[in-house]
Design an enzyme around this catalytic site. Structure first.
Site: not given
Ligand SMILES: Cc1ncc(COP(=O)(O)O)c(C=O)c1O
Length: 371
Positions: A34, A121, A165, A169, A194, A197, A230
């Site tokens: 990541n 997640h 998210e 992910s 979240d 990423h 990440k």
């Protein structure tokens, strides 16, 4: 048979089902990590670390944040991050997992409900399990189902926590954040986003995909989590929220209270990385990454982010193709259930700004020859 034997049979069962996991050292062209912007190897951060240590920065925090483990590095980072992410307050945890878990096990009360996307997640899922509130899942990015759940489970007295998210992910697709808020606005909601990423990559200067919503609505009903291991290239998780949410976490979150503070060096490097990525070099790397995303979209389809799921379905086939690609020098791993839903084993192609378009093209050619 002794209960201890169950461990061995459990492992055998995993092996037979092609679900056994083992640790493999990094080897070959990185199509897995990541480290989307190359910050985990960034010479500037290396120099910052060496200088800070030479100037006497402590290695360990040696205590909980509420005791002697609270250092200037933590306080400086949280102040910097509040400014950076446009938040009233931030709180830094040793990992993103700990941050998500802490929010969900601490903030929702037993009168509340939690509505969560089916693909969030594991750290949020486990936090929901540990919470006193009732959790209800809605199908991935399905606004109709979210609306049904809101109508059915939410009322004006209780809070309705919605967990998503901003960029998923394992699927690399984006949450429809504006639509979610539009649906939720008639309810007593708090949205937890979240940004694991997205942080460092999307939004103004990489500040995340929630920034526009936050500019409009503030942080009273939006909590964001920015993991720092990440694209930021270091480690940890920053929670951005209103002052009263952060103070509640400081006073009540068990993963915060009963854990040694993150290394001061870690906090210091996160601050340096955020600063670096909000500047010109950050823009250059983001532009390079977006060019690769476009190329990957043309080659493999999907949502056009830096996470490209190549779904092959069966575990055994996915493992076999991953193995052959690794033999050709590509570090790409098979992702299997339970990390992803049943029958959706996949290669998770992860792009980084330092990857060359030619390398991506060669990977696509080699992959196609194997399928
Ligand atoms: C979406 C998402 N949230 C949270 C985490 C946890 O972050 P960390 O690796 O910092 O514990 C991850 C890590 O894999 C993730 O993918």
């Amino acid at each position: 048979m002794s209960a201890l034997e169950d461990f061995k049979t459990g492992l055998e069962t995993l092996k037979k089902a092609e679900r056994y996991r083992s640790l493999n050292l990094a080897d070959g062209l990185d199509l897995t990590s990541n480290d989307y912007l190359g910050m985990a190897q960034e010479p500037f951060l290396r120099k910052c670390a060496i200088q800070a240590l030479e100037n006497g920065l402590d290695i360990g925090a040696a205590g909980s944040r509420l005791l002697r483990g609270h250092t200037k590095s933590h306080a400086n980072l949280e102040e910097f991050a509040a400014n950076h992410f446009n938040a009233p307050k931030t709180l830094y945890f040793s990992s993103g997992f700990q941050a998500n878990y802490a929010i969900l096990m601490t903030l929702p009360s037993r009168h509340d409900v939690i509505l969560y996307d089916s693909l969030i997640h594991a750290s949020m899922r486990d936090g929901i399990q540990a919470s006193k509130a009732k959790g209800f899942k809605f199908a991935h990015n399905d606004l109709n189902q979210l609306e049904d759940r809101l109508k059915k489970h939410s009322n004006s007295k209780q809070l309705c926590w919605i967990c998503v998210e901003s960029l998923y992910s394992m699927d690399g697709d984006f949450a429809p954040l504006d639509n979610i808020v539009e649906l939720a606005k008639d309810y007593n909601f708090v949205l937890i986003v979240d940004e694991a990423h997205s942080t460092g990559i999307y939004g103004p200067h990489g500040k995340g995909l929630s920034q526009k919503l936050i500019e409009k609505l503030g942080h009273e009903r939006i909590i964001t989590v920015h993991t720092c291991g990440k694209a930021i290239g270091v480690a940890g998780g920053l929670i951005c929220a209103s002052d009263f949410m952060i103070q509640t976490l400081i006073n009540k979150a068990r993963p915060f209270i009963y854990s040694t503070a993150p290394m001061p060096l870690q906090a210091y490097l996160v601050q340096k990385s955020l600063g670096f990525l909000s500047g010109n070099e950050g823009d250059i790397r983001r532009t390079k990454l977006f060019e690769l995303c476009e190329r990957a979209k043309a080659l493999f389809g999907e949502a056009g982010s830096q996470i490209v799921p190549i779904i092959l379905g069966e575990d055994a086939k996915t493992l076999e193709i991953a193995k052959k690609l690794r033999e050709k020098g590509y570090d790409i791993r098979a992702i299997r259930p339970p990390t992803v839903p049943e029958s959706s084993a996949r290669l998770r192609l992860s792009l980084s700004s330092y990857l060359l378009v030619e390398q991506l093209n060669s990977f696509a050619d080699d992959f196609k020859k194997l399928t």
